[in-house]
Design a protein around this motif. Structure first.
Motif, PDB file in Angstrom:
ATOM      1  N   ARG B 453       0.840  -1.211   0.000  1.00  0.00           N
ATOM      2  CA  ARG B 453       0.000   0.000   0.000  1.00  0.00           C
ATOM      3  C   ARG B 453       0.873   1.258   0.000  1.00  0.00           C
ATOM      4  O   ARG B 453       0.485   2.284  -0.549  1.00  0.00           O
ATOM      5  CB  ARG B 453      -1.023  -0.023   1.140  1.00  0.00           C
ATOM      6  CG  ARG B 453      -0.587   0.532   2.459  1.00  0.00           C
ATOM      7  CD  ARG B 453      -1.650   0.367   3.550  1.00  0.00           C
ATOM      8  NE  ARG B 453      -2.938   0.964   3.235  1.00  0.00           N
ATOM      9  CZ  ARG B 453      -3.291   2.221   3.561  1.00  0.00           C
ATOM     10  NH1 ARG B 453      -2.457   3.010   4.175  1.00  0.00           N
ATOM     11  NH2 ARG B 453      -4.489   2.671   3.268  1.00  0.00           N
ATOM     12  N   ARG B 490      -6.980  -4.842  -5.721  1.00  0.00           N
ATOM     13  CA  ARG B 490      -7.770  -3.959  -6.603  1.00  0.00           C
ATOM     14  C   ARG B 490      -8.379  -2.802  -5.813  1.00  0.00           C
ATOM     15  O   ARG B 490      -8.677  -1.754  -6.391  1.00  0.00           O
ATOM     16  CB  ARG B 490      -8.890  -4.758  -7.283  1.00  0.00           C
ATOM     17  CG  ARG B 490      -8.399  -5.627  -8.426  1.00  0.00           C
ATOM     18  CD  ARG B 490      -9.515  -6.520  -8.968  1.00  0.00           C
ATOM     19  NE  ARG B 490      -9.032  -7.364 -10.050  1.00  0.00           N
ATOM     20  CZ  ARG B 490      -9.487  -8.590 -10.312  1.00  0.00           C
ATOM     21  NH1 ARG B 490     -10.452  -9.106  -9.571  1.00  0.00           N
ATOM     22  NH2 ARG B 490      -9.000  -9.295 -11.318  1.00  0.00           N
ATOM     23  N   ALA B 491      -8.571  -3.007  -4.526  1.00  0.00           N
ATOM     24  CA  ALA B 491      -9.178  -1.946  -3.716  1.00  0.00           C
ATOM     25  C   ALA B 491      -8.155  -0.886  -3.300  1.00  0.00           C
ATOM     26  O   ALA B 491      -8.537   0.143  -2.751  1.00  0.00           O
ATOM     27  CB  ALA B 491      -9.838  -2.547  -2.476  1.00  0.00           C
ATOM     28  N   ILE B 492      -6.889  -1.127  -3.564  1.00  0.00           N
ATOM     29  CA  ILE B 492      -5.878  -0.117  -3.218  1.00  0.00           C
ATOM     30  C   ILE B 492      -5.836   0.947  -4.319  1.00  0.00           C
ATOM     31  O   ILE B 492      -5.660   0.612  -5.483  1.00  0.00           O
ATOM     32  CB  ILE B 492      -4.477  -0.748  -3.051  1.00  0.00           C
ATOM     33  CG1 ILE B 492      -4.490  -1.791  -1.933  1.00  0.00           C
ATOM     34  CG2 ILE B 492      -3.425   0.322  -2.778  1.00  0.00           C
ATOM     35  CD1 ILE B 492      -3.131  -2.447  -1.696  1.00  0.00           C
ATOM     36  N   PRO B 493      -5.993   2.215  -3.954  1.00  0.00           N
ATOM     37  CA  PRO B 493      -5.906   3.268  -4.968  1.00  0.00           C
ATOM     38  C   PRO B 493      -4.503   3.287  -5.592  1.00  0.00           C
ATOM     39  O   PRO B 493      -3.516   2.971  -4.919  1.00  0.00           O
ATOM     40  CB  PRO B 493      -6.141   4.558  -4.167  1.00  0.00           C
ATOM     41  CG  PRO B 493      -6.745   4.131  -2.864  1.00  0.00           C
ATOM     42  CD  PRO B 493      -6.245   2.749  -2.602  1.00  0.00           C
TER      43      PRO B 493
END
Lengths: 685, 685
Positions: B453, B490-493
């Motif tokens: 992240r 996929r949910a990490i910007p």
């Protein structure tokens, strides 16, 4: 001491079984089982205390195979000693629906204590098992009743030693002076890439001494059976330090390729197996053959274990006479049941109660229930004052010599070691007498992702107290603000992710988390204050999702969790007063639990006919499953006072109203709007 | 040596600024900045080489604040030495949209090398920075041209030392003999929970010696400025080992609460700040005051840095004359551009080419491009033969004394250290001359979640070669089979998750990953063979999603990724031949890239009017964003031959057809089916 030819035959039987099973499966890791067969035999046949007929006997020694890829070693042992694992199960190694999968899985296979394979986890679980033993013995043993005195033995390889999670757990184990933990390092100098000198040249024993461990060395792990036995017995004698035994072995011992990484993760070739069997006196034409004298030798050891349990049962019966309440408590704990009526201690709130941060509401729960749930044990990864995980007057779990607590203590100072904490919780839960929780910021549960998924896979009851659960933590900024985190954990099967909106929902989260014997939970909690909501009750919230605010003729359903639910309630007023739009509000504190409610219930919560909008201050990924439109944060957050941050991203009644209006407008021409609850077919779950 | 009163004033200015800023923000960590002000002053004023006017000068010394919560220390230094960080920026500490957020963020603030705060990351980034320096100097320095000789300095606290990621990176740093790395441990004996004796009693220096580090001790970190300077200089002289300096400090030095955890994470009270200022000779009525002689002293040091860069620029100009190609190469690298025409080396496939596992296709890419992209450097977390990350004839990045490679080597043996690898990649990328990649199984990228992240947040170009990307890995079983993993990432910007379906898509994934200067990538690759698909091209795939198989009058769109795309193609035949249903197939190898395509393009791929069904063998979470119905695996997998596992879960043409039929049936009565691409409002991104 004194090993016979039958002992050697038993050792070679393990090696041949490992070679046969991997060859038959055309897959797997023969090298470590063949190299570690001698130490496994010594440990299981001469030292360990266990009863294959009752793999759940409380006072059994725990065995953990941290290098889980070597599982044919463990399966061979389980078979030879008479666990419910047949030779056909061995033949089914690595095939679909067998109880002998590619890595050991605790929930499926009798005699497997913890699920291993992901490197570094097993040794960290072992630390948890040893902590549980220390606590359970300190709590239940009485003069003349040494009820609990088992050891935890762990095999581990170079890979486990390289992983950070094992460093974390091992450092803590040294601090905690866990003399009941004996780890044996398979020092074969080989990893997948080849010789360990390519990447791993540290002085391992020196490192473990720095952690406060006792260390020993056995130079010839293939032949010096007496040396192995002596080392383990020496380790047992050191009561105030865990022991690491460096055992030098030859990977794939007996193979033509022994000592090379070729035998690590690939089956032996047919001609190699042939020479192996001939060398060890086996018939090269036979596969999966176990000489009867080997069974006899192993079953003898198993009988000693059965006798030991029988003796223990008698002791426990006497214990029941003198210490009835302790006895009954222990029996209850082992069943995984909570004390009757415990749930009456859960706090209940009304809207008249003041606004409180849900991390604080969680603290209140812990303070109310610690007395009625004596198996509750937990701590924080050095964020006690932030996570609010410590009840008033808690005793720290510490070696008495530190003067900081003792082993009866139920508050664990994990240090800044989230991954270690997660893996240790898995071990604490696996022991059988405890119900562990651990605190950190939600964002840093991700550090423990490797352990978290194993909680789910191995079906243990662990609870993460995950505070500071969103941009609502404010000033610490994007490095600490979860965005992807809930999507991540919601996507793990058999994991409950709770994000309560107020006090009653917090009580509900704990209620379900504590009573779900085979499912771990992550409870996401706010740093900021939240009002007690009209319409929330424990009974409603334990369904995972419910209608918090109903509205006749509603034009939209606002669906939210945690700290955004109260903003949605304000948005309802905003919509009614300024925009003449009627909105209802649904709270879904736990999608995993909501998903298993009957379909008609779910449809009553998220009905057909009107559009819905989810509101949660993080990634919208996954909310499309429940709602037509999504308001979230698909970018990183910002550092600032939390109200400023919420305002920046428009998580205000006005910001929600704006998107609700857009939603109503966008869906107004669609006839018969279908709730996302309706699906064309059932998922595979 | 020899420190004046002005030096002491400079030190106290830092302390007072830290107290003022945290008080003004009513949030933050004054303790560590106040305790570490002396070592910071010595390092920045007397030792480090840097030019505040050009924070990107290649040969600057790198400074990493691994205990990132102490960022007021770094902001104060950046301000005092003349970086583009004003006193108003200091006053805006921890407020929305400031360049002085709660933890240091590299992409926003000039002079911040890497984003820190999540503990253990900074020291691991520093290992990467030091590796990059070693490689860059070995590659570009020439006789008479010591172009690159900078050091990497890192401050770290107890928390960083407890985190497993730092253990992993530190062990590797010792193995790699990184003499250019000097770490200074803020030994203040305090963590958030209180005294370190509660959880952290290991012998840290002994542990680092076991890793192969050189260690030093400075007993009085508050007053012994000469001792601090001498220790750092001694560390510089040790060329074949990284150094850890144990610096004993007093947290919150100068506060009435110094030496306690009360000053760790909370601002000082007003009366405490008053006495602090009086004690240090500051006007208690003034805030954010910096004496002119302190500016002067710091600017002098900055001028020396500017002069050093000027001298270096002249050296570099001469270098350009003698080593034009090396010079131009370096200039190009520093801009982040790839060599012109490099993309011609990407392999292109036709359906006539054989079926190949995408991990093997990835290996082919690496073999084709390593020669044309000299900044490409990478390795594997001890899975080289499985990840296929090593090109033919690669030289290992190793200390020459090992005989296993040298520092010009571009293949890194990371060991079984995924989290360390991730954090090291962030450091390698931050250095400016390298483009790093790292291999492991997709499932174990999760071990590195903390570093992953931060790649996204700090906008660095790193590439994960994530093989064995699903239940398709087969026999290793559920412990190794990703289920939640793609949803998580996929949910990490600002993270590209690629899952290519064949050779052209694999080339496309590398193309976009390599050319995206500010976005990291995870490329998920199969263990099993995949056919080369009709209709796939690099040009189409670089849009993230495209129509692979168009069909006039289609009744359903099958949407898939990676290894399931070819099964969907077979399902099309099954549907046509046995069920008279026309289906089209869309491949979405990267949702993040697809999402930023123009809406009309996305609607052409996922059009209105027909229902769609996603097919991916893991969690369906998130696919509701693109499709009406989802076929996936919301449970853990199974151990067995991959075809058996696929069959068990019905990921076969028949299984897909069955669900496609259900989808068509379920949606047949809905008029004007709306594509999920249509949204009521724009997301905040």
């Amino acid at each position: 001491m004194g090993y016979s030819d039958t002992d050697k035959l038993a050792i070679n039987t393990i090696r041949v079984l490992a070679a046969d099973a991997t060859a038959h499966a055309n897959s797997g890791h023969p090298g470590a089982p063949m190299g570690m067969a001698p130490v496994a035999h010594v440990l299981w046949n001469k030292i360990m205390k266990f009863n294959p007929k009752n793999p759940k006997w409380l006072n059994r020694d725990r065995f953990v195979l941290s290098n889980g890829h070597a599982c044919m070693l463990q399966y061979a042992l389980l078979h030879l000693y008479g666990y419910a694992l047949s030779i056909d199960d061995i033949k089914a190694f690595r095939s679909v629906d067998s109880i002998t999968p590619g890595h050991p899985e605790a929930h499926d296979t009798p005699g497997i204590e913890v699920t291993t394979g992901p490197l570094g986890q097993g040794i960290s679980n072992a630390v948890g098992l040893a902590m549980a033993q220390a606590h359970t013995s300190a709590t239940f043993n009485k003069p003349g009743f040494e009820l609990v005195n088992n050891y935890t033995y762990c095999f581990l390889g170079d890979g486990c030693l390289m992983e950070g999670v094992s460093s974390e757990a091992s450092s803590l184990a040294g601090h905690l002076q866990l003399g009941n933990l004996i780890a044996i390092w398979d020092d074969n100098h080989i990893t997948i890439d080849g010789d360990t000198n390519q990447a791993f040249t540290e002085d391992v024993l020196k490192r473990y001494e720095a952690y406060g461990w006792h260390t020993l060395t056995v130079g010839d792990g293939e032949n010096d059976l007496d040396g192995i036995e002596a080392a383990i017995k020496k380790a047992q004698e050191v009561k105030d330090k865990p022991t690491l035994i460096r055992l030098t072995t030859i990977i794939g011992y007996g193979s033509k390729l022994q000592g090379t990484h070729s035998v690590h993760g690939s089956p032996l070739k047919a001609d190699d197996i042939k020479q192996l069997k001939e060398k060890f006196g086996f018939n090269p034409e036979e596969s999966f053959a176990v000489p009867q004298e080997v069974y006899d030798l192993c079953h003898q050891a198993a009988s000693r274990g059965a006798a030991a349990e029988e003796e223990w049962n008698q002791l426990f019966a006497k214990y029941a006479e003198q210490y009835k309440s302790e006895h009954d408590d222990l029996v209850r704990r082992l069943k995984g049941d909570l004390p009757e009526g415990w749930e009456k201690s859960l706090p209940v709130y009304t809207p008249a109660d003041p606004a409180v941060a849900s991390r604080k509401l969680s603290e209140t729960v812990l303070n109310k229930i610690y007395g009625v749930i004596p198996e509750l044990i937990g701590g924080s990864a050095d964020l006690t004052g932030s996570n609010l995980t410590r009840w008033k007057g808690a005793i720290d779990f510490q070696p008495p010599s530190t003067g900081l607590g003792d082993y009866t203590g139920r508050y664990i100072r994990f240090g800044v070691r989230e991954h270690g904490m997660g893996a240790i919780m898995n071990g604490l839960a696996a022991y059988g007498t405890l119900l562990p929780y651990g605190g950190t910021f939600l964002n840093f549960v991700s550090y423990a992702a490797g352990a978290v998924r194993l909680s789910s896979l191995s079906q243990v009851r662990t609870i993460w107290v995950a505070t500071h659960d969103s941009i609502g933590l404010g000033e610490d900024g994007p490095t600490h603000q979860p965005i992807e985190t809930l999507a991540h954990f919601r996507a793990i099967p058999n994991m409950m992710v709770w994000r309560p909106a107020d006090g009653n929902e917090t009580s509900a989260a704990y209620y379900v988390a504590l009573t779900s014997k085979h499912t771990p939970s992550i409870i996401a909690l706010s740093r900021q204050n939240l009002p007690q909501l009209e319409g929330s009750t424990i009974e409603r919230a334990i369904k995972g999702g419910y209608v918090l605010h109903e509205q006749e003729g509603a034009q939209i359903t606002l669906v939210s969790t945690g700290s955004e639910v109260c903003i949605c309630i304000d948005a309802v007023k905003e919509l009614a007063e300024k925009h003449n739009i009627k909105a209802r509000v649904v709270s879904i504190p736990c999608t995993e639990v909501f998903d298993v409610q009957p379909k008609d219930y779910r449809l009553s919560v998220l009905p057909d006919g009107i559009p819905s909008l989810s509101v949660e201050v993080m990634s919208t990924l996954g909310w499309e499953r429940y709602t037509h439109e999504q308001f979230g944060l698909n970018r990183f957050g910002a550092s600032g006072a939390y109200k400023d941050v919420y305002k920046k991203f428009e998580f205000t009644p006005e910001g929600i109203a704006k998107r609700a209006i857009a939603t109503v407008d966008f869906w107004k021409d669609v006839p018969n709007i279908r709730s996302p609850i309706n699906r064309a077919f059932q998922q595979i779950i």
